[in-house]
Design a protein around this motif. Structure first.
Motif, PDB file in Angstrom:
ATOM      1  N   VAL A  25       0.855  -1.178   0.000  1.00  0.00           N
ATOM      2  CA  VAL A  25       0.000   0.000   0.000  1.00  0.00           C
ATOM      3  C   VAL A  25       0.893   1.232   0.000  1.00  0.00           C
ATOM      4  CG1 VAL A  25      -1.808   1.280   1.195  1.00  0.00           C
ATOM      5  CG2 VAL A  25      -1.782  -1.234   1.289  1.00  0.00           C
ATOM      6  N   SER A  26       0.697   2.104  -0.965  1.00  0.00           N
ATOM      7  CA  SER A  26       1.507   3.311  -1.087  1.00  0.00           C
ATOM      8  C   SER A  26       0.609   4.533  -1.137  1.00  0.00           C
ATOM      9  CB  SER A  26       2.373   3.265  -2.349  1.00  0.00           C
ATOM     10  OG  SER A  26       3.210   2.125  -2.350  1.00  0.00           O
ATOM     11  N   LEU A  27       1.023   5.572  -0.408  1.00  0.00           N
ATOM     12  CA  LEU A  27       0.261   6.816  -0.366  1.00  0.00           C
ATOM     13  C   LEU A  27       1.179   7.970  -0.767  1.00  0.00           C
ATOM     14  CD1 LEU A  27      -2.499   8.073   0.378  1.00  0.00           C
ATOM     15  CD2 LEU A  27      -1.582   8.460   2.669  1.00  0.00           C
ATOM     16  N   VAL A  28       0.765   8.711  -1.771  1.00  0.00           N
ATOM     17  CA  VAL A  28       1.494   9.889  -2.244  1.00  0.00           C
ATOM     18  C   VAL A  28       0.679  11.114  -1.856  1.00  0.00           C
ATOM     19  CG1 VAL A  28       2.475  11.066  -4.249  1.00  0.00           C
ATOM     20  CG2 VAL A  28       2.345   8.556  -4.210  1.00  0.00           C
TER      21      VAL A  28
ATOM     22  N   ALA B   5       4.734   7.508   1.359  1.00  0.00           N
ATOM     23  CA  ALA B   5       4.928   6.480   2.372  1.00  0.00           C
ATOM     24  C   ALA B   5       4.349   5.185   1.827  1.00  0.00           C
ATOM     25  CB  ALA B   5       4.232   6.855   3.679  1.00  0.00           C
ATOM     26  N   SER B   6       5.118   4.092   1.978  1.00  0.00           N
ATOM     27  CA  SER B   6       4.684   2.817   1.414  1.00  0.00           C
ATOM     28  C   SER B   6       5.048   1.674   2.340  1.00  0.00           C
ATOM     29  CB  SER B   6       5.354   2.595   0.047  1.00  0.00           C
ATOM     30  OG  SER B   6       5.058   1.314  -0.467  1.00  0.00           O
TER      31      SER B   6
ATOM     32  N   PRO C  24      10.994   0.356   4.483  1.00  0.00           N
ATOM     33  CA  PRO C  24      11.192   0.096   5.922  1.00  0.00           C
ATOM     34  C   PRO C  24      10.649   1.236   6.782  1.00  0.00           C
ATOM     35  CG  PRO C  24      13.250   0.839   4.935  1.00  0.00           C
ATOM     36  CD  PRO C  24      12.276   0.660   3.802  1.00  0.00           C
ATOM     37  N   ILE C  25       9.331   1.244   6.966  1.00  0.00           N
ATOM     38  CA  ILE C  25       8.697   2.293   7.769  1.00  0.00           C
ATOM     39  C   ILE C  25       8.109   1.738   9.054  1.00  0.00           C
ATOM     40  CG2 ILE C  25       8.198   3.765   5.782  1.00  0.00           C
ATOM     41  CD1 ILE C  25       5.346   2.671   5.814  1.00  0.00           C
TER      42      ILE C  25
ATOM     43  N   VAL D 102       9.903  13.147  -1.785  1.00  0.00           N
ATOM     44  CA  VAL D 102      10.638  12.635  -0.632  1.00  0.00           C
ATOM     45  C   VAL D 102       9.903  11.387  -0.153  1.00  0.00           C
ATOM     46  CG1 VAL D 102      11.222  13.071   1.787  1.00  0.00           C
ATOM     47  CG2 VAL D 102      11.619  14.837   0.058  1.00  0.00           C
ATOM     48  N   VAL D 103      10.660  10.346   0.178  1.00  0.00           N
ATOM     49  CA  VAL D 103      10.076   9.055   0.506  1.00  0.00           C
ATOM     50  C   VAL D 103      10.354   8.694   1.953  1.00  0.00           C
ATOM     51  CG1 VAL D 103       9.921   6.625  -0.152  1.00  0.00           C
ATOM     52  CG2 VAL D 103      10.473   8.356  -1.878  1.00  0.00           C
TER      53      VAL D 103
END
Length: 386
Positions: free
Chosen positions: A231-234, A321-322, A326-327, A356-357
């Motif tokens: 799951v990725s959120l931009v 954020a995905s 490694p979050i 920025v990630v």
């Protein structure tokens, strides 16, 4: 069939359509309810698309013949092959009165007369339907016009197999009643869909709104926890909107928002199933479930590049954020949103023109560092510009 039985059938049809949660569910309920009420084996619901001059089948229910799909994508019939649609369903009652249903059989007009209910029309208007009945092994059908907002909307079609009793005049009259019930149900469904659309759509850009993102993001995080889907959120902040509003007026600012919304939509289309949304004010986002994080970053970098080309704008600050990075554990939609938002703030503070990630030590991912896009992808994003 007695009056009490028919009354119960009408009530059941109305209740079943009202209980449907989607247009398809409503169409299916209408076809099946009418089929049962008239003692048929098959029923279809079709809409008259005036602009394209065709009758389009929405649903086929009951005992379908070979090749008939429940929800066909492109089962259409030119209305010139069914003149009663354009002539009888409109001209015969445009000045008042109610349209009637009619009966057709695989053997031709009932009793050697024009189709039951189509007074004054000859055999020629039945030929296409008669041929269809024979081709699909059906003995007879009753066709009832559906009237919505005072106009012919489409038709309800119920058939019986060869060997079953032929529909009569009473059946045609009852089909007219059922069509009126179906029309009321369709009207309710259309109103509900419009309300639902407004509830989950940003009125200025036509993108999804914050409510839609919240719902989809909750579902996405649950899926990630269940099967590990990425799951990725931009999250994006359109730079310079206040300056544009103050200098050129809010109408020009709105046009800038609309143009960026179009760019976001085109970029989001490159991520299968992605949701493009306006969160409010100058904040936007893309939500993707499934694509790998590096692909999301490539699309976000392309988004930043395209945003920088918008007239009057100052580009976009973009954070990602995905769960593919490694979050740490993502136990809630709120955590993913906060990480993406924090990355976006870092991009804004650094005046970065590229995303920025989160989880990459504040690294600014540069378009030059990303794997090259194919020429096809770039043409898609740039509207086939050279």
């Amino acid at each position: 069939m007695g009056d009490d039985v028919r009354l119960r059938a009408v009530v059941s049809l109305a209740q079943t359509m009202a209980a449907a949660h989607t247009p398809r569910g409503s169409w299916r309920a209408a076809a099946l309810g009418a089929c049962e009420a008239l003692g048929g084996s098959f029923a279809a619901l079709s809409v008259w698309e005036r602009g394209r001059g065709r009758l389009r089948v929405l649903v086929n229910a009951g005992e379908r013949a070979e090749g008939e799909e429940e929800f066909p994508e492109e089962e259409t019939y030119p209305v010139h092959r069914f003149p009663e649609i354009t002539e009888f369903l409109h001209e015969r009652w445009a000045g008042g009165g109610e349209p009637d249903a009619w009966v057709e059989t695989a053997d031709g007009p009932v009793g050697g007369t024009p189709c039951v209910g189509v007074r004054g029309y000859g055999r020629g208007y039945c030929q296409q339907r008669v041929a269809a009945l024979r081709r699909r092994g059906r003995g007879c059908c009753v066709v009832a016009p559906i009237v919505l907002h005072g106009r012919a909307w489409g038709e309800l079609y119920v058939a019986r197999p060869v060997g079953q009793p032929v529909f009569g005049r009473e059946d045609a009259d009852f089909a007219t009643v059922l069509a009126a019930v179906v029309a009321a149900g369709i009207s309710q469904t259309e109103r509900l869909e419009e309300v639902r659309k407004l509830a989950f759509t940003d009125p200025l850009t036509g993108l999804a709104n914050r409510r839609a993102v919240d719902v989809r993001l909750d579902e996405a995080v649950e899926r990630h926890r269940a099967d590990g889907a990425v799951v990725s959120l931009v999250v994006c902040d359109l730079n310079g909107l206040k300056r544009v509003n103050d200098t050129h007026g809010h109408a020009v600012g709105d046009r800038l928002l609309e143009r960026f919304g179009s760019v976001l939509s085109r970029c989001g289309a490159m991520l299968p199933g992605a949701l493009a949304a306006r969160l409010g004010g100058d904040e936007f986002c893309l939500l993707a479930v499934g694509p790998e994080v590096d692909e999301v970053i490539r699309v976000a970098a392309e988004l930043c590049e395209r945003a920088a080309e918008l007239e009057l704008g100052d580009g976009v600050a973009c954070g990602i954020a995905s769960t593919g990075d490694p979050i740490g554990p993502v136990v809630s939609a709120r955590r993913l949103f906060r990480l993406a938002d924090a990355a976006q703030y870092r991009a804004k503070a650094a005046r970065s023109t590229e995303p920025v990630v989160a989880g990459r030590d504040g690294e600014v991912i540069r378009l030059a560092d990303a794997p090259p896009r194919s020429p096809h992808d770039r043409r898609h994003l740039r509207g086939n510009r050279p």
